[in-house]
Design a protein around this motif. Structure first.
Motif: not given
Length: 80
Positions: A31-59
């Motif tokens: 559920d950490g993918i539900l809030r994006q940090p205000s820093t540049d050095n972050w990434y999100a787990c692709k499988e968790d993003v897909i499972a929750r239907g969240i849109k996050i840029q591919e990079s």
């Protein structure tokens, strides 16, 4: 080289961004993918993003293998 990998499991669990160095990486999982940090050095787990239907840029998406590679190359891992 990555100094510290911070695995963020819940949206409210971001560490104080002052402790995040230039060589540190935040990885949003579960559920950490539900809030994006205000820093540049972050990434999100692709499988968790897909499972929750969240849109996050591919990079910003990493699959499990890429996350494991970062963990193996880091000096330290912190789970929040």
């Amino acid at each position: 080289m990555v100094d510290t990998v911070f695995l963020i499991k819940k949206p409210a669990d971001f560490p104080i961004l002052d402790i995040i160095g230039d060589n540190d990486v935040l990885i949003l999982i579960q559920d950490g993918i539900l809030r994006q940090p205000s820093t540049d050095n972050w990434y999100a787990c692709k499988e968790d993003v897909i499972a929750r239907g969240i849109k996050i840029q591919e990079s910003k998406l990493l699959d499990y293998e890429e996350i494991l590679n970062l963990i193996e190359k880091s000096n330290k891992v912190v789970v929040w």
